[in-house]
Scaffold this motif. Structure first.
Motif, PDB file in Angstrom:
ATOM      1  N   GLU A 140       2.442   1.610  -3.481  1.00 26.56           N
ATOM      2  CA  GLU A 140       1.483   1.991  -4.519  1.00 26.56           C
ATOM      3  C   GLU A 140       1.011   3.431  -4.348  1.00 26.56           C
ATOM      4  O   GLU A 140       0.818   4.140  -5.327  1.00 26.56           O
ATOM      5  CB  GLU A 140       0.325   0.995  -4.548  1.00 26.56           C
ATOM      6  CG  GLU A 140       0.776  -0.332  -5.146  1.00 26.56           C
ATOM      7  CD  GLU A 140      -0.310  -1.375  -5.267  1.00 26.56           C
ATOM      8  OE1 GLU A 140      -1.365  -1.259  -4.593  1.00 26.56           O
ATOM      9  OE2 GLU A 140      -0.108  -2.323  -6.050  1.00 26.56           O
ATOM     10  N   ASP A 141       0.843   3.870  -3.096  1.00 24.77           N
ATOM     11  CA  ASP A 141       0.494   5.277  -2.854  1.00 24.77           C
ATOM     12  C   ASP A 141       1.612   6.190  -3.354  1.00 24.77           C
ATOM     13  O   ASP A 141       1.366   7.215  -3.994  1.00 24.77           O
ATOM     14  CB  ASP A 141       0.230   5.526  -1.365  1.00 24.77           C
ATOM     15  CG  ASP A 141      -1.055   4.891  -0.868  1.00 24.77           C
ATOM     16  OD1 ASP A 141      -1.883   4.419  -1.688  1.00 24.77           O
ATOM     17  OD2 ASP A 141      -1.246   4.847   0.375  1.00 24.77           O
ATOM     18  N   PHE A 142       2.859   5.817  -3.049  1.00 25.70           N
ATOM     19  CA  PHE A 142       4.013   6.598  -3.497  1.00 25.70           C
ATOM     20  C   PHE A 142       4.062   6.670  -5.025  1.00 25.70           C
ATOM     21  O   PHE A 142       4.215   7.743  -5.615  1.00 25.70           O
ATOM     22  CB  PHE A 142       5.313   5.978  -2.956  1.00 25.70           C
ATOM     23  CG  PHE A 142       6.548   6.579  -3.555  1.00 25.70           C
ATOM     24  CD1 PHE A 142       7.084   7.753  -3.053  1.00 25.70           C
ATOM     25  CD2 PHE A 142       7.179   5.983  -4.648  1.00 25.70           C
ATOM     26  CE1 PHE A 142       8.228   8.319  -3.627  1.00 25.70           C
ATOM     27  CE2 PHE A 142       8.312   6.538  -5.226  1.00 25.70           C
ATOM     28  CZ  PHE A 142       8.825   7.709  -4.700  1.00 25.70           C
ATOM     29  N   LYS A 179       0.835  -1.206   0.000  1.00 24.58           N
ATOM     30  CA  LYS A 179       0.000   0.000   0.000  1.00 24.58           C
ATOM     31  C   LYS A 179       0.870   1.256   0.000  1.00 24.58           C
ATOM     32  O   LYS A 179       0.625   2.182  -0.774  1.00 24.58           O
ATOM     33  CB  LYS A 179      -0.949   0.025   1.193  1.00 24.58           C
ATOM     34  CG  LYS A 179      -1.822   1.292   1.179  1.00 24.58           C
ATOM     35  CD  LYS A 179      -2.846   1.316   2.256  1.00 24.58           C
ATOM     36  CE  LYS A 179      -3.738   2.530   2.251  1.00 24.58           C
ATOM     37  NZ  LYS A 179      -3.418   3.652   1.416  1.00 24.58           N
ATOM     38  N   GLU A 180       1.895   1.276   0.851  1.00 27.61           N
ATOM     39  CA  GLU A 180       2.785   2.434   0.919  1.00 27.61           C
ATOM     40  C   GLU A 180       3.455   2.678  -0.436  1.00 27.61           C
ATOM     41  O   GLU A 180       3.517   3.812  -0.923  1.00 27.61           O
ATOM     42  CB  GLU A 180       3.845   2.207   2.002  1.00 27.61           C
ATOM     43  CG  GLU A 180       4.831   3.346   2.142  1.00 27.61           C
ATOM     44  CD  GLU A 180       5.916   3.066   3.162  1.00 27.61           C
ATOM     45  OE1 GLU A 180       6.345   4.036   3.811  1.00 27.61           O
ATOM     46  OE2 GLU A 180       6.345   1.910   3.306  1.00 27.61           O
ATOM     47  N   HIS A 210       8.022  -0.962  -8.844  1.00 30.03           N
ATOM     48  CA  HIS A 210       6.935  -1.632  -8.120  1.00 30.03           C
ATOM     49  C   HIS A 210       7.423  -3.038  -7.745  1.00 30.03           C
ATOM     50  O   HIS A 210       8.221  -3.634  -8.477  1.00 30.03           O
ATOM     51  CB  HIS A 210       5.700  -1.709  -9.032  1.00 30.03           C
ATOM     52  CG  HIS A 210       4.486  -2.250  -8.364  1.00 30.03           C
ATOM     53  ND1 HIS A 210       4.300  -3.595  -8.154  1.00 30.03           N
ATOM     54  CD2 HIS A 210       3.402  -1.626  -7.858  1.00 30.03           C
ATOM     55  CE1 HIS A 210       3.144  -3.790  -7.544  1.00 30.03           C
ATOM     56  NE2 HIS A 210       2.583  -2.598  -7.350  1.00 30.03           N
ATOM     57  N   GLN A 247       2.683  11.493 -11.274  1.00 29.90           N
ATOM     58  CA  GLN A 247       2.110  12.800 -11.598  1.00 29.90           C
ATOM     59  C   GLN A 247       3.187  13.880 -11.729  1.00 29.90           C
ATOM     60  O   GLN A 247       2.929  14.953 -12.268  1.00 29.90           O
ATOM     61  CB  GLN A 247       1.094  13.231 -10.523  1.00 29.90           C
ATOM     62  CG  GLN A 247      -0.020  12.225 -10.260  1.00 29.90           C
ATOM     63  CD  GLN A 247      -0.803  11.857 -11.490  1.00 29.90           C
ATOM     64  OE1 GLN A 247      -1.135  12.714 -12.309  1.00 29.90           O
ATOM     65  NE2 GLN A 247      -1.090  10.573 -11.665  1.00 29.90           N
ATOM     66  N   SER A 270       1.709   6.161  -7.213  1.00 24.92           N
ATOM     67  CA  SER A 270       0.551   6.871  -7.760  1.00 24.92           C
ATOM     68  C   SER A 270       0.806   8.380  -7.773  1.00 24.92           C
ATOM     69  O   SER A 270       0.525   9.060  -8.759  1.00 24.92           O
ATOM     70  CB  SER A 270      -0.692   6.540  -6.931  1.00 24.92           C
ATOM     71  OG  SER A 270      -1.799   7.245  -7.415  1.00 24.92           O
ATOM     72  N   ALA A 271       1.365   8.892  -6.693  1.00 24.13           N
ATOM     73  CA  ALA A 271       1.696  10.322  -6.625  1.00 24.13           C
ATOM     74  C   ALA A 271       2.906  10.642  -7.499  1.00 24.13           C
ATOM     75  O   ALA A 271       2.943  11.672  -8.177  1.00 24.13           O
ATOM     76  CB  ALA A 271       1.966  10.727  -5.176  1.00 24.13           C
ATOM     77  N   ASN A 272       3.901   9.742  -7.500  1.00 24.45           N
ATOM     78  CA  ASN A 272       5.146   9.983  -8.224  1.00 24.45           C
ATOM     79  C   ASN A 272       4.922  10.142  -9.725  1.00 24.45           C
ATOM     80  O   ASN A 272       5.545  10.994 -10.362  1.00 24.45           O
ATOM     81  CB  ASN A 272       6.121   8.832  -7.957  1.00 24.45           C
ATOM     82  CG  ASN A 272       7.505   9.131  -8.464  1.00 24.45           C
ATOM     83  OD1 ASN A 272       8.129  10.101  -8.062  1.00 24.45           O
ATOM     84  ND2 ASN A 272       7.994   8.286  -9.351  1.00 24.45           N
ATOM     85  N   THR A 281       8.827  -1.287  -2.569  1.00 25.80           N
ATOM     86  CA  THR A 281       9.076  -0.471  -3.750  1.00 25.80           C
ATOM     87  C   THR A 281      10.523   0.023  -3.681  1.00 25.80           C
ATOM     88  O   THR A 281      10.988   0.451  -2.627  1.00 25.80           O
ATOM     89  CB  THR A 281       8.094   0.715  -3.800  1.00 25.80           C
ATOM     90  OG1 THR A 281       6.772   0.192  -3.951  1.00 25.80           O
ATOM     91  CG2 THR A 281       8.399   1.656  -4.952  1.00 25.80           C
TER      92      THR A 281
END
Length: 144
Positions: free
Chosen positions: A23-25, A20-21, A114, A31, A27-29, A133
């Motif tokens: 994938e959150d990273f 989760k940590e 990933h 962008q 997802s933001a990265n 990650t």
């Protein structure tokens, strides 16, 4: 619940938290300006673009690299050792195999990997737990 069951549960909880940590990273990265993402989910930034040929998965590459976790912890670095690494490109994690083939010789890229393109759910070291990650700065020196 026995000790083995508790250890399995703890490993599974840690693996899920790491996933989760990461994938959150990621997802933001993705962008951020300058970050590219391939169809497999490999994210990369071009830090320096070389002008040489690109290796294939069947080549042996020589490169300098610096590997960190998303929190900045260094887990491996040929740069710190002062000696580049040489290895068959098809014998490393999927993120490296894919990413290095995008690099002209002389380039330096940053890979955001990933777990599916890294070590997956394996616990490979004190720093790299299940579903971790990874971030690598990689400079492609040569290949043959």
């Amino acid at each position: 619940m026995g000790i083995a069951d508790k250890l399995f549960q703890l490993k599974n909880e840690k693996a899920q938290a790491n996933l989760k940590e990461g994938e959150d990273f990621l997802s933001a990265n993705k962008q951020r300006e300058g970050v590219h993402e391939t169809a497999s989910g490999l994210q990369y930034e071009v830090l320096m673009l070389g002008e040489g040929a690109k290796p294939t998965a069947n080549n042996k590459v020589t490169c300098h690299y610096h590997g960190t976790l998303i929190n900045g912890t260094i887990f491996d670095s040929s740069v710190q050792r002062g000696t580049p690494a040489t290895f068959p490109l098809n014998m490393v994690i999927k993120g490296w195999t894919e990413g290095l083939q995008l690099m002209p010789t002389g380039s330096k890229f940053r890979f955001y990997i990933h777990p599916n393109l890294g070590y997956g759910d394996r616990h490979v070291s004190a720093q790299i737990g299940p579903n971790t990650t990874l971030i690598f700065d990689v400079e492609l020196i040569s290949f043959n």
